[in-house]
Design an enzyme around this catalytic site. Structure first.
Site, PDB file in Angstrom:
ATOM      1  N   ASP A  73      -0.284   4.319   1.026  1.00 47.23           N
ATOM      2  CA  ASP A  73      -0.634   5.300   1.953  1.00 47.23           C
ATOM      3  C   ASP A  73       0.295   5.004   3.426  1.00 47.23           C
ATOM      4  OD1 ASP A  73      -2.329   2.844   2.210  1.00 47.23           O
ATOM      5  OD2 ASP A  73      -3.668   3.988   3.546  1.00 47.23           O
ATOM      6  N   HIS A 131       0.637  -1.174  -0.098  1.00 49.03           N
ATOM      7  CA  HIS A 131       0.146  -0.171  -0.104  1.00 49.03           C
ATOM      8  C   HIS A 131       0.856   1.237   0.006  1.00 49.03           C
ATOM      9  CE1 HIS A 131       0.338   0.914   4.303  1.00 49.03           C
ATOM     10  NE2 HIS A 131       0.432  -0.575   4.578  1.00 49.03           N
ATOM     11  N   GLU A 168       2.141  -7.359   3.401  1.00 47.48           N
ATOM     12  CA  GLU A 168       3.089  -7.014   4.450  1.00 47.48           C
ATOM     13  C   GLU A 168       3.084  -7.799   5.612  1.00 47.48           C
ATOM     14  OE1 GLU A 168       1.766  -3.393   6.388  1.00 47.48           O
ATOM     15  OE2 GLU A 168      -0.302  -3.631   5.440  1.00 47.48           O
ATOM     16  N   GLU A 185      -5.144   1.489   2.637  1.00 45.94           N
ATOM     17  CA  GLU A 185      -5.236   0.253   3.385  1.00 45.94           C
ATOM     18  C   GLU A 185      -4.961   0.852   4.840  1.00 45.94           C
ATOM     19  OE1 GLU A 185      -3.243  -2.670   6.081  1.00 45.94           O
ATOM     20  OE2 GLU A 185      -2.645  -0.698   5.648  1.00 45.94           O
ATOM     21  N   GLU A 186      -4.468   1.909   5.110  1.00 42.94           N
ATOM     22  CA  GLU A 186      -4.434   2.373   6.655  1.00 42.94           C
ATOM     23  C   GLU A 186      -5.943   2.732   7.326  1.00 42.94           C
ATOM     24  OE1 GLU A 186      -2.168   1.749   8.453  1.00 42.94           O
ATOM     25  OE2 GLU A 186      -0.269   1.917   7.444  1.00 42.94           O
ATOM     26  N   HIS A 239       3.958   2.541  12.659  1.00 45.32           N
ATOM     27  CA  HIS A 239       2.782   3.537  13.608  1.00 45.32           C
ATOM     28  C   HIS A 239       3.534   4.157  14.885  1.00 45.32           C
ATOM     29  CE1 HIS A 239      -1.011   1.789  11.626  1.00 45.32           C
ATOM     30  NE2 HIS A 239      -0.124   1.550  10.910  1.00 45.32           N
ATOM     31  N   ASP A 282       6.484   0.313   7.478  1.00 41.86           N
ATOM     32  CA  ASP A 282       4.795   0.174   7.004  1.00 41.86           C
ATOM     33  C   ASP A 282       4.287   1.160   6.043  1.00 41.86           C
ATOM     34  OD1 ASP A 282       2.347  -0.627   7.237  1.00 41.86           O
ATOM     35  OD2 ASP A 282       1.749   0.320   8.865  1.00 41.86           O
TER      36      ASP A 282
END
Length: 446
Positions: free
Chosen positions: A102, A100, A195, A167-168, A405, A133
């Site tokens: 984003d 992804h 991932e 995705e997030e 994150h 990520d």
């Protein structure tokens, strides 16, 4: 709504200021790392990700290594980039590599270096939001393909690489809509890589399932009353009665993890994320008025090993019983079973021919693979597993703290470069696999 498909011509790519592409053999480490850092510098961060910039960069890279490219928009302003390398036998089930574009927000003041500068320190640590990520994985795919292309490798199977949006924030407008499209069915996907998570030790982590998000709200109602009055079944009293068993259940699940009896991905996590009650005024809440409504929201992640019917029965009868004037509703409730009614878990035994291939490729690359795990959060893999497609979560990062994150997210340049070699071995092994159509038999039954 039917996807808008844009096939970008060379005239469009010509107006793009390309990254350092270097499609020749022997690119220096600095060139390879700069391509990665340029991707990291794009602020594809919610709530307003710069998807236009990620799309331009990815198309430029695809052109430099002669990959077919398409841009799909199932939702306007949310492009999905699909790259393809056609194999010698395109009728065989294809391989899909997904990532992804984003990333989540970052609190700039709490970082050692600006989160979108892609700063590399003297130890070779590259600090950036998305460095773990998962922009690292997306660019490692392309670097591995560059190596394979330059080596003269010719794939037996067709390879597809997807760079998806959103995705997030759940992936519903990205991978969710893509998997539901007729185009996806035409790709005849046989296996997916997506991932994973960094590993603090020397073993690569691989995930063959994940917990499904069940975000729910419980709400209680009662009669309003003076703040001094004692009476049964007030809204706040009933809400508090529900919080107690929910927190007991949370603790019972956490105790299993603390005792080493289960991994986090194997238990149900339920965490309160907000409480809402009271009568607000411009100067604060009214203190002498008991409210007539109260509610709480919870982020619950449910392991595929869990009986969904028993869990919802607990929610209905114990956590939000109608007998106490309570209701519950879901903000999000992902399924735990695929279309055939089986758990959303990819087999890691002889029934899945892709599993020994993955093991062998990582071993040949000099890596060690840990025991398969259930991913503790949610990824786009769930959309593929729901279709019955084998899917593995894997990010080649060892001896690396888990910082997705988190503040100061980073990956060391050595791990990044080593990961490219790992993907070279995996992709070559998968694309040379002569398993024919038998590896799709289980999916065909769905």
């Amino acid at each position: 709504m039917m996807a808008r498909v844009a096939v970008f011509a060379l005239t469009l790519l010509a107006v793009v200021t390309p990254p350092v592409l270097g499609a020749r053999d022997g690119d220096s480490e600095d060139v390879v790392l700069e391509r990665f850092r340029e991707y990291l510098r794009i602020t594809s961060v919610h709530p307003s990700p710069d998807y236009a910039a990620t799309t331009r960069l990815l198309l430029a890279h695809a052109s430099s290594i002669s990959l077919q490219s398409r841009v799909l928009e199932y939702v306007e302003g949310k492009p999905l980039v699909l790259l393809t390398w056609v194999g010698r036998e395109p009728q065989l089930p294809s391989v899909l590599l997904n990532s992804h574009t984003d990333v989540v927000p970052a609190e700039k003041a709490k970082w050692l270096h600006p989160p979108f500068d892609a700063h590399m320190d003297e130890a070779g640590n590259i600090f950036a939001r998305g460095s773990q990520d998962m922009k690292c994985v997306g660019m490692q795919y392309l670097e591995a393909l560059r190596v394979l292309k330059n080596s003269g490798f010719q794939p037996l199977r067709t390879l597809h690489v997807t760079f998806v949006p959103d995705e997030e924030i759940g992936g519903h407008d990205g991978m969710g809509k893509f998997v539901a499209s007729p185009l996806f069915q035409e790709l005849n996907v046989g296996v997916v890589l997506d991932e994973g998570i960094a590993s603090p030790d020397s073993h690569y982590r691989v995930f063959n399932g994940e917990r499904s998000p069940w975000w729910f709200i419980i709400k209680s109602v009662g009669s309003p009353a003076h703040g001094s009055k004692l009476f049964d079944n007030s809204a706040m009293e009933n809400l508090m009665k529900s919080l107690e068993p929910i927190m007991r259940y949370r603790q019972s699940q956490f105790d299993l993890v603390k005792a080493g009896l289960a991994a986090q991905g194997e238990v149900v996590s339920v965490n309160p994320v907000y409480l809402k009650a009271g009568t607000p005024t411009p100067t604060g809440f009214v203190m002498n008025l008991q409210p007539s409504e109260a509610e709480a929201g919870f982020d619950m992640r449910v392991s595929p090993l869990t009986d969904p019917n028993m869990l919802e029965s607990r929610l209905k009868n114990e956590w939000a019983p109608a007998s106490r004037n309570m209701t519950y509703s879901f903000k999000q409730k992902e399924p735990l079973l695929n279309k055939k009614g089986l758990p959303l878990i990819t087999a890691v035994d002889e029934s899945n021919p892709w599993w020994p291939l993955l093991q062998a490729a990582i071993s040949e690359a000099g890596g060690k693979l840990g025991k398969p795990e259930i991913f503790p959060a949610a990824t786009d893999c769930r959309y593929l597993r729901h279709e019955g497609i084998p899917a593995f979560g894997f990010s080649p990062m060892v001896n690396t703290p888990v910082l997705l994150h988190d503040h100061n997210e980073f990956i060391n340049k050595g791990e990044y470069l080593k990961g490219i070699d790992v993907y070279v071995h995996i992709i070559r092994k998968f694309l040379a696999f002569e398993g024919g159509h038998s590896d799709m038999a289980s999916r065909a039954e769905l």
